[in-house]
Write a protein that holds these residues in place. Sequence first.
Motif, short mmCIF file in Angstrom:
data_model
loop_
_atom_site.label_atom_id
_atom_site.label_comp_id
_atom_site.label_asym_id
_atom_site.label_seq_id
_atom_site.Cartn_x
_atom_site.Cartn_y
_atom_site.Cartn_z
N SER A 35 0.84 -1.19 0.00
CA SER A 35 0.00 0.00 0.00
C SER A 35 0.88 1.24 0.00
O SER A 35 2.06 1.18 0.31
N ILE A 36 0.28 2.36 -0.35
CA ILE A 36 0.99 3.64 -0.41
C ILE A 36 0.38 4.57 0.63
O ILE A 36 -0.84 4.78 0.66
N SER A 37 1.23 5.13 1.48
CA SER A 37 0.76 6.04 2.53
C SER A 37 1.10 7.48 2.16
O SER A 37 2.27 7.83 2.01
N PHE A 38 0.07 8.29 1.96
CA PHE A 38 0.27 9.69 1.62
C PHE A 38 0.50 10.54 2.87
O PHE A 38 0.94 11.68 2.77
N GLY A 39 0.19 10.01 4.03
CA GLY A 39 0.38 10.77 5.26
C GLY A 39 -0.57 10.28 6.34
O GLY A 39 -1.42 9.42 6.11
N ARG A 40 -0.41 10.83 7.52
CA ARG A 40 -1.24 10.44 8.65
C ARG A 40 -1.66 11.67 9.43
O ARG A 40 -1.07 12.74 9.32
N THR A 41 -2.68 11.50 10.25
CA THR A 41 -3.10 12.56 11.16
C THR A 41 -3.88 11.94 12.31
O THR A 41 -4.24 10.75 12.26
N SER A 42 -4.12 12.70 13.34
CA SER A 42 -4.90 12.23 14.49
C SER A 42 -6.13 13.11 14.64
O SER A 42 -6.04 14.34 14.54
#
Length: 291
Positions: free
Chosen positions: A220-227
């Motif tokens: 998979s490709i992760s463009f970013g994260r946040t909470s």
Amino acid sequence: MTASNKELSSAQGTAWLAQAWARRLGEAYETTTGQKFELTTLEALNPSRLETATADATWWEQPFSSPLDATLLLAASVKTSVAVGQRALESAGVTGATPDESQSMYREFIRQSLDAVAVDLGSRLGSEVLCLSGWDASAPAGRPGFRLQMKDPEGALTVEFGLVVSPALESALDGVKEIPAPGAKAELPSPAPDASAAADGQTSIPPTMDLVLDVELPVSISFGRTSLLVKEVLKLTSGSIVELNRSVNEPVDIVVNNCVIARGEVVVVDGNYGVRISQIISRQERLRNFT
């Protein structure tokens, strides 16, 4: 390719490096676009002529690891960097790219070519050489260098670059008696297993890895994260925008079996999204994740 024989013979090692970099840049360009990109002119310049030739250029300083402790400086005008990057993006099906996007693509070519040049340097000097993180730099005052002109066979794209090596790198290159041909493939010498592991942090593949090499893993490709707070999640509706912890210019993560194994840039190929790998996580770390 044209050049002053007198000037090149007095700087044979640095001329070899200039040709090696041009070849590696051409290879990176051809891999992406399918079009050849070859060195047509290599000219040694004194400091004043180099300053004139690169008056409108921006410089990139690339340090190399020990035992060199030396740097290579590359110059390109905005026109050159945008033209190279734009051609690559158009080959990938991306039209209407902004100058910033084109320059970002150009810098990817620079990173790829310099990584390959580090291999050439290692082969020439007899010890492993790695590229460290580079940076935008000021023009090197009072230093001689080279002007390089490159173009594709059809002449649809012609660009120029400047190249300067630090005194430490020039000294290391001049200390080598035999100079391989510019087109020769350079391979690192095979060190002893322990020396290899110590040099690049790698480790040999455990024998038990053969049992799992054919196992399929999710990618998979992760463009970013946040909470988000629960109350914020409950407020999400169609059209809501969730801001991630990554800017548009940062590379995306390539995740295999919930482990980041590489990073790259998003591209479009035949109408489908893809990722061009620009950085591989160390082999040792990847093996640790999967064993």
